[in-house]
Design an enzyme around this catalytic site. Structure first.
Site, PDB file in Angstrom:
ATOM      1  N   HIS A   1     -20.992  45.023  60.649  1.00 44.95           N
ATOM      2  CA  HIS A   1     -21.275  44.813  59.107  1.00 44.95           C
ATOM      3  C   HIS A   1     -20.487  43.734  58.472  1.00 44.95           C
ATOM      4  O   HIS A   1     -19.556  43.132  59.147  1.00 44.95           O
ATOM      5  CB  HIS A   1     -20.689  46.113  58.346  1.00 44.95           C
ATOM      6  CG  HIS A   1     -21.095  46.020  56.880  1.00 44.95           C
ATOM      7  ND1 HIS A   1     -20.573  45.462  55.910  1.00 44.95           N
ATOM      8  CD2 HIS A   1     -22.193  46.765  56.410  1.00 44.95           C
ATOM      9  CE1 HIS A   1     -21.085  45.616  54.879  1.00 44.95           C
ATOM     10  NE2 HIS A   1     -22.100  46.439  54.986  1.00 44.95           N
TER      11      HIS A   1
ATOM     12  N   ASN B   1     -24.323  53.916  54.096  1.00 42.07           N
ATOM     13  CA  ASN B   1     -22.848  53.386  54.247  1.00 42.07           C
ATOM     14  C   ASN B   1     -21.757  53.425  53.258  1.00 42.07           C
ATOM     15  O   ASN B   1     -21.903  52.937  52.253  1.00 42.07           O
ATOM     16  CB  ASN B   1     -22.898  51.996  54.736  1.00 42.07           C
ATOM     17  CG  ASN B   1     -21.749  51.258  54.941  1.00 42.07           C
ATOM     18  OD1 ASN B   1     -20.641  52.055  55.379  1.00 42.07           O
ATOM     19  ND2 ASN B   1     -21.641  50.030  54.951  1.00 42.07           N
TER      20      ASN B   1
ATOM     21  N   LYS C   1     -18.707  53.260  53.251  1.00 44.78           N
ATOM     22  CA  LYS C   1     -17.551  52.250  53.178  1.00 44.78           C
ATOM     23  C   LYS C   1     -16.226  53.132  53.066  1.00 44.78           C
ATOM     24  O   LYS C   1     -15.938  54.189  53.550  1.00 44.78           O
ATOM     25  CB  LYS C   1     -17.704  51.345  52.187  1.00 44.78           C
ATOM     26  CG  LYS C   1     -18.842  50.616  52.190  1.00 44.78           C
ATOM     27  CD  LYS C   1     -19.301  49.306  51.467  1.00 44.78           C
ATOM     28  CE  LYS C   1     -20.476  48.962  51.422  1.00 44.78           C
ATOM     29  NZ  LYS C   1     -20.752  47.570  50.917  1.00 44.78           N
TER      30      LYS C   1
ATOM     31  N   GLY D   1     -23.886  44.517  47.365  1.00 47.28           N
ATOM     32  CA  GLY D   1     -22.895  45.051  46.420  1.00 47.28           C
ATOM     33  C   GLY D   1     -22.858  44.293  44.960  1.00 47.28           C
ATOM     34  O   GLY D   1     -22.109  44.484  44.130  1.00 47.28           O
TER      35      GLY D   1
ATOM     36  N   SER E   1     -28.063  45.853  47.695  1.00 49.55           N
ATOM     37  CA  SER E   1     -28.451  46.532  46.528  1.00 49.55           C
ATOM     38  C   SER E   1     -29.633  47.372  46.226  1.00 49.55           C
ATOM     39  O   SER E   1     -30.400  47.065  45.451  1.00 49.55           O
ATOM     40  CB  SER E   1     -28.529  45.169  45.628  1.00 49.55           C
ATOM     41  OG  SER E   1     -27.242  44.616  45.522  1.00 49.55           O
TER      42      SER E   1
ATOM     43  N   GLU F   1     -18.902  42.942  56.109  1.00 47.94           N
ATOM     44  CA  GLU F   1     -17.546  43.066  55.441  1.00 47.94           C
ATOM     45  C   GLU F   1     -16.486  43.045  56.833  1.00 47.94           C
ATOM     46  O   GLU F   1     -15.397  42.721  56.657  1.00 47.94           O
ATOM     47  CB  GLU F   1     -17.272  44.503  54.889  1.00 47.94           C
ATOM     48  CG  GLU F   1     -17.869  44.396  53.452  1.00 47.94           C
ATOM     49  CD  GLU F   1     -18.504  45.454  52.749  1.00 47.94           C
ATOM     50  OE1 GLU F   1     -18.204  46.769  53.202  1.00 47.94           O
ATOM     51  OE2 GLU F   1     -19.119  45.413  51.754  1.00 47.94           O
TER      52      GLU F   1
ATOM     53  N   GLU G   1     -29.072  42.289  56.499  1.00 45.12           N
ATOM     54  CA  GLU G   1     -28.256  42.359  55.175  1.00 45.12           C
ATOM     55  C   GLU G   1     -27.839  40.975  54.682  1.00 45.12           C
ATOM     56  O   GLU G   1     -27.109  40.587  54.905  1.00 45.12           O
ATOM     57  CB  GLU G   1     -27.262  43.220  55.193  1.00 45.12           C
ATOM     58  CG  GLU G   1     -27.451  44.569  55.505  1.00 45.12           C
ATOM     59  CD  GLU G   1     -26.330  45.567  55.226  1.00 45.12           C
ATOM     60  OE1 GLU G   1     -26.747  46.582  54.658  1.00 45.12           O
ATOM     61  OE2 GLU G   1     -25.347  45.424  55.423  1.00 45.12           O
TER      62      GLU G   1
END
Ligand code: PEP
Length: 254
Positions: free
Chosen positions: A94, A9, A11, A171, A209, A96, A165
């Site tokens: 996701h 991904n 992003k 991240g 991560s 985000e 996730e």
């Protein structure tokens, strides 16, 4: 044994030049061994990447999809537009998108419906926040995310993948510990039959991560069928290293 996936991904990262360098590296160095590789760059780079990929076994995917079919939805990209480009994977839900763009479980349900109607394989992201984990709400949150997102959907005509996730591990450089991953994947696997018909073949990926140093231990956990990778997938060397380490483990079992 479920199919294994290694998903990148990107992003809102990578220039067109970065994409070319990445593809050159894959074209020259990638050795397939049963693990499905899917790369999700930005929408605007999909066509160019599709053209430069010699290796038809590598799949490209979108990072999200519109819940609408067409019309006055400025900035949106429809499932049919992905069909035009022969893109048949997309990430949906996701964290985000949920946190920064207010996507709800109901929106995600609509996105899943639209993607399935156009035979685009969805990678549904689920995950709890740190507060939810601390308050022992993890299972409840994950169950609700799956239940609402998958309501009234028949996945039998697509490959459907779930990516667990934990939001607090994305991240941050700190993956969830092996025990947490193991326990949560087992819980997800055990609730799937009551939430989704014929759920046996749904692969469950871990994301948060993942890097070349921790991937081997994580992929060895029962019920972990691969990875959704953000940061480490931007570097072709690191991404290939993770993919190769998955191969070493996955070969006999696939
Ligand atoms: C992600 O954004 O899906 C992700 C897992 O990111 P990272 O690997 O950087 O934690």
């Amino acid at each position: 044994m479920n199919k294994k996936y290694c998903v990148a991904n990107w992003k809102m990262n990578q220039s067109l030049e970065d994409c070319d360098i990445f593809i050159d590296k894959l074209n020259s160095e990638l050795i397939h061994n049963g693990v499905e590789m899917i790369i999700c760059p930005s929408f605007v780079h999909l066509t160019q990447m599709q053209k430069s990929l010699n290796d038809l076994q590598i799949k490209l995917g979108a990072q999200t999809i519109s819940e609408y079919s067409n019309g006055a939805y400025t900035g949106e990209t429809s499932a049919e537009m992905l069909n035009d480009l022969n893109i048949n994977w997309t990430i949906i839900g996701h964290s985000e998108r949920r946190q920064l763009f207010d996507e709800t479980n109901d929106d995600i349900n609509n996105k899943l419906k639209v993607s399935i109607s156009k035979k685009i394989n969805p990678i549904l992201c689920i995950g709890e926040t740190l507060t939810e984990r601390k308050n022992r709400k993890t299972l409840e949150v994950l169950k609700r995310q799956i239940q609402v997102a998958c309501d009234s959907i028949d996945f039998s005509n697509v490959e459907f993948v779930i990516a667990y996730e934990p939001v607090w591990a994305i991240g941050t450089g700190e993956a969830a510990d092996l025990e947490t991953i193991s326990e949560t994947h087992e819980q997800i696997r055990s609730i799937l039959p009551e939430l989704i018909a014929s759920s046996n073949h749904i692969s469950i990926l871990y994301g948060g991560s993942v890097n070349p140093g921790n991937c081997k231990n994580i992929i060895n956990i029962d019920n972990v069928d691969g990875f959704l990778i953000g940061g480490a997938s931007l570097d072709p060397q690191k991404f290939l290293s993770i993919y190769t380490q998955m191969n070493e483990i996955g070969v006999e079992s696939i």
